[in-house]
Scaffold this motif. Structure first.
Motif, PDB file in Angstrom:
ATOM      1  N   GLU A   1     -49.653 -35.573  -4.431  1.00  0.00           N
ATOM      2  CA  GLU A   1     -49.600 -34.244  -4.062  1.00  0.00           C
ATOM      3  C   GLU A   1     -48.218 -33.622  -3.775  1.00  0.00           C
ATOM      4  O   GLU A   1     -47.884 -32.551  -4.158  1.00  0.00           O
ATOM      5  CB  GLU A   1     -50.226 -34.185  -2.397  1.00  0.00           C
TER       6      GLU A   1
ATOM      7  N   ARG B   1     -40.694 -43.550   0.750  1.00  0.00           N
ATOM      8  CA  ARG B   1     -41.989 -44.159   0.879  1.00  0.00           C
ATOM      9  C   ARG B   1     -42.229 -45.261   2.154  1.00  0.00           C
ATOM     10  O   ARG B   1     -43.209 -45.635   2.723  1.00  0.00           O
ATOM     11  CB  ARG B   1     -42.359 -44.820  -0.346  1.00  0.00           C
TER      12      ARG B   1
ATOM     13  N   PRO C   1     -45.699 -36.575   8.170  1.00  0.00           N
ATOM     14  CA  PRO C   1     -46.870 -35.555   8.030  1.00  0.00           C
ATOM     15  C   PRO C   1     -46.529 -34.181   8.061  1.00  0.00           C
ATOM     16  O   PRO C   1     -46.975 -33.352   7.331  1.00  0.00           O
ATOM     17  CB  PRO C   1     -47.838 -35.997   8.950  1.00  0.00           C
TER      18      PRO C   1
ATOM     19  N   GLU D   1     -51.951 -41.059  -2.222  1.00  0.00           N
ATOM     20  CA  GLU D   1     -52.593 -39.852  -2.360  1.00  0.00           C
ATOM     21  C   GLU D   1     -51.372 -38.576  -2.015  1.00  0.00           C
ATOM     22  O   GLU D   1     -51.303 -37.742  -2.844  1.00  0.00           O
ATOM     23  CB  GLU D   1     -53.738 -39.544  -1.065  1.00  0.00           C
ATOM     24  N   MET D   2     -50.912 -38.840  -1.139  1.00  0.00           N
ATOM     25  CA  MET D   2     -49.841 -37.975  -0.654  1.00  0.00           C
ATOM     26  C   MET D   2     -48.643 -37.992  -1.680  1.00  0.00           C
ATOM     27  O   MET D   2     -48.111 -36.799  -1.782  1.00  0.00           O
ATOM     28  CB  MET D   2     -49.269 -38.377   0.847  1.00  0.00           C
TER      29      MET D   2
ATOM     30  N   ILE E   1     -47.705 -41.948   8.189  1.00  0.00           N
ATOM     31  CA  ILE E   1     -49.370 -41.432   7.645  1.00  0.00           C
ATOM     32  C   ILE E   1     -50.123 -42.408   7.510  1.00  0.00           C
ATOM     33  O   ILE E   1     -51.414 -42.182   7.254  1.00  0.00           O
ATOM     34  CB  ILE E   1     -49.149 -40.475   6.186  1.00  0.00           C
ATOM     35  N   GLY E   2     -49.819 -43.775   7.535  1.00  0.00           N
ATOM     36  CA  GLY E   2     -50.821 -44.701   6.965  1.00  0.00           C
ATOM     37  C   GLY E   2     -50.666 -45.264   5.599  1.00  0.00           C
ATOM     38  O   GLY E   2     -50.739 -44.264   4.584  1.00  0.00           O
ATOM     39  N   TYR E   3     -50.642 -46.258   5.248  1.00  0.00           N
ATOM     40  CA  TYR E   3     -50.456 -47.060   4.036  1.00  0.00           C
ATOM     41  C   TYR E   3     -51.852 -46.441   3.086  1.00  0.00           C
ATOM     42  O   TYR E   3     -51.392 -46.345   1.687  1.00  0.00           O
ATOM     43  CB  TYR E   3     -50.555 -48.491   3.931  1.00  0.00           C
ATOM     44  N   GLN E   4     -52.906 -46.516   3.623  1.00  0.00           N
ATOM     45  CA  GLN E   4     -53.940 -46.038   2.779  1.00  0.00           C
ATOM     46  C   GLN E   4     -54.152 -44.666   2.209  1.00  0.00           C
ATOM     47  O   GLN E   4     -54.338 -44.296   1.162  1.00  0.00           O
ATOM     48  CB  GLN E   4     -55.274 -46.228   3.308  1.00  0.00           C
ATOM     49  N   ARG E   5     -53.209 -43.803   2.720  1.00  0.00           N
ATOM     50  CA  ARG E   5     -52.995 -42.446   2.236  1.00  0.00           C
ATOM     51  C   ARG E   5     -51.707 -42.153   1.467  1.00  0.00           C
ATOM     52  O   ARG E   5     -51.450 -41.050   0.724  1.00  0.00           O
ATOM     53  CB  ARG E   5     -52.781 -41.398   3.357  1.00  0.00           C
ATOM     54  N   LEU E   6     -50.661 -43.336   1.287  1.00  0.00           N
ATOM     55  CA  LEU E   6     -49.599 -42.946   0.833  1.00  0.00           C
ATOM     56  C   LEU E   6     -49.568 -42.525  -0.696  1.00  0.00           C
ATOM     57  O   LEU E   6     -48.988 -41.778  -1.048  1.00  0.00           O
ATOM     58  CB  LEU E   6     -48.720 -44.350   0.715  1.00  0.00           C
TER      59      LEU E   6
END
Length: 519
Positions: A429, A411, A386, A425-426, A418-423
């Motif tokens: 970005e 990845r 992060p 999205e990040m 950061i947590g799989y659920q945010r991968l």
């Protein structure tokens, strides 16, 4: 209307259906972005030594200023007028705004505003030209009618099999990766010799990237495991600070309990852990939570594992996503490996980069070695935490301001951190920020993983591979069917580039469906 002090723009109350109001809003937005962007760029300017990166850094500064506003209502208001919704603005922030303003002014038939000049075609497309130039500086020229490059991690067998390396290039490999965490300089040199020989025979250029191992915590020893060597949710595991043998461990206070134990290659990281902190092992295959601390180490309770049990093997990575680890990104081994890298490789992969001081540290080490090279070594920053995401714009400017530079979306570690659920999205970005800075991105980890290892791809990974066309390079890991994976990846990327350029759909004629008269 726009506040430079806030992270949002309140334009919901404005009547954007009125084209003149919409034009005034765009004008004010443009002015705000220019002023704030110039402030950011002036802070960066002393760091930029490469002239070719100046315009890119300036565009990145404008993009950061743009992204301080919530522009969704403005985007929706532009669409009915047949104008750009600003959804493809990354590489050309001011030219895109200027083009929309000029066209909207023509619609309004007004000259009451001090309008910026309509950008020329050349200036409008300059961002894409710069991205291609910087990509070529790092990853070499595109090959075989394919814009997105293919990178392959070389297995140990590449040192002994020239035919294997040559077949990788023939299938479409543009760049090879050597992981310095494995093998030896003698094996690396043999691999590189085979790559150069294959370049000469096939006529296909191939860049060589060598990854520094970095301070990656890994399992060193496993002790007191039962015959199955498997962990289940609810099991306890003891992470030891010291590197004791099995006999000494059995005489310790925790050894008497019969808990499975392991030692870590960087034991000092355990000093930073607190009760309740999460611990992930083997790229997230095993999850645990810190239950208690002692002078000997840390007791954790397994929270995630396969229902059949998960094996714990030496050399597997350990992640501590809730804990800030103040580790130097360059180990003594990395510095030794740099001596080899500057003499043999085109690109250095920099692991666990988190802040600008990490870039400065690598630069210091390279400056003492670059005299051995006629051209600068390119740098790839692996984004795995992060902190690296938060600092990405500054990392880009510090590195690309002096060296050919790119970013790898690592990845594997990133998802765990950061947590799989945010991968997803990040990942997006990172792609947007890098496109704004005109620096190439490598899409890495588990690409066609099932195909590479088992010979048959899953449906989901084929879709993931198609999405990788948003990056400038796609990396494959080691596996028995690596050559077949390169061939299939080459085919997928060629097909998708006919329909997609970064995130802009290409309206090529569809051959899968033909219009016909139903009457």
């Amino acid at each position: 209307m726009f506040s430079l002090q806030s992270n949002t723009t309140d334009i919901k109350t404005i009547d954007l259906k009125n084209p003149e109001v919409l034009l005034a809003t765009l004008q004010e937005l443009r002015q705000s972005i220019y002023q704030q962007g110039e402030e950011i760029f002036q802070r960066w300017e002393p760091l930029i030594k490469r002239r070719s990166f100046r315009k890119s850094a300036q565009n990145l500064a404008y993009y950061l200023a743009l992204q301080s506003h919530d522009l969704r209502p403005l985007q929706a208001a532009l669409i009915p007028w047949g104008l750009s919704s600003l959804g493809r603005i990354e590489a050309r922030v001011l030219p895109n705004l200027d083009a929309a303003i000029a066209t909207l002014a023509a619609i309004c038939q007004t000259e009451s505003y001090p309008l910026p000049p309509r950008p020329s075609i050349q200036s409008f497309l300059e961002g894409h030209r710069l991205l291609r130039r910087h990509t070529q500086d790092v990853l070499g020229k595109p090959w075989n009618n394919r814009w997105v490059r293919i990178m392959v991690t070389l297995p140990k067998s590449a040192a002994s099999s020239y035919e294997y390396v040559r077949s990788l290039l023939q299938q479409g490999t543009n760049c090879v990766r050597i992981n310095c965490a494995h093998d030896t300089p003698e094996l690396w040199e043999a691999m590189i010799h085979h790559v150069h020989r294959a370049e000469g025979e096939t006529g296909q250029p191939c860049k060589i990237m060598m990854d520094l191992a970095g301070p990656k915590p890994r399992i060193e020893q496993t002790i007191n495991f039962c015959e199955s060597d498997r962990l289940f949710p609810g099991d306890y595991l003891f992470l030891r600070r010291d590197l004791l043998g099995a006999e000494s461990a059995n005489n310790s206070s925790f050894g008497d309990t019969g808990y499975p134990q392991l030692t870590c290659t960087i034991p000092e990281v355990l000093d930073s852990l607190k009760i309740g902190a999460n611990v992930w092992i083997d790229n997230g295959r095993i999850g645990a939570c810190v239950e208690s601390l002692s002078g000997e180490g840390v007791l954790v309770k397994v929270t995630h594992a396969s229902h059949k049990g998960s094996k714990l093997l030496p050399d597997k990575g350990i992640n501590f996503p809730d804990t800030l680890l103040n580790l130097c990104p360059l180990t003594e081994k990395d510095k030794q490996d740099l001596d080899f890298i500057v003499s043999h490789a085109d690109i250095v992969g920099y692991s666990f980069v988190q802040n600008t001081s990490d870039i400065d540290l690598l630069e210091q080490e390279l400056q003492t070695r670059q005299i051995k090279r006629s051209n600068p070594l390119a740098i790839i920053a692996k984004i795995e935490t992060p902190q690296a995401i938060q600092n990405l714009p500054e990392l880009i400017v510090h590195a690309a301001g002096k060296y050919p530079f790119g970013v790898m979306i690592a990845r594997g570690d990133l998802a765990v951190e950061i947590g799989y659920q945010r991968l997803a999205e990040m990942q997006e970005e990172i792609l947007w920020l890098c496109e704004a800075a005109h620096v190439p991105v490598i899409w890495a980890t588990q690409v066609l993983e099932k195909l590479v290892k088992q010979g048959i791809p899953s449906r989901a990974e084929m879709t993931d591979t198609a999405m990788s066309e948003k990056a400038e390079c796609v990396m494959l890991n080691k596996g028995r069917y690596q050559g077949e994976a390169v061939r299939i990846l080459d085919d997928i990327l060629k097909r998708i580039q006919e329909h997609q350029l970064k995130k802009m759909p290409q309206l090529r004629a569809l051959y899968s469906w033909k219009y016909y008269d139903r009457s």
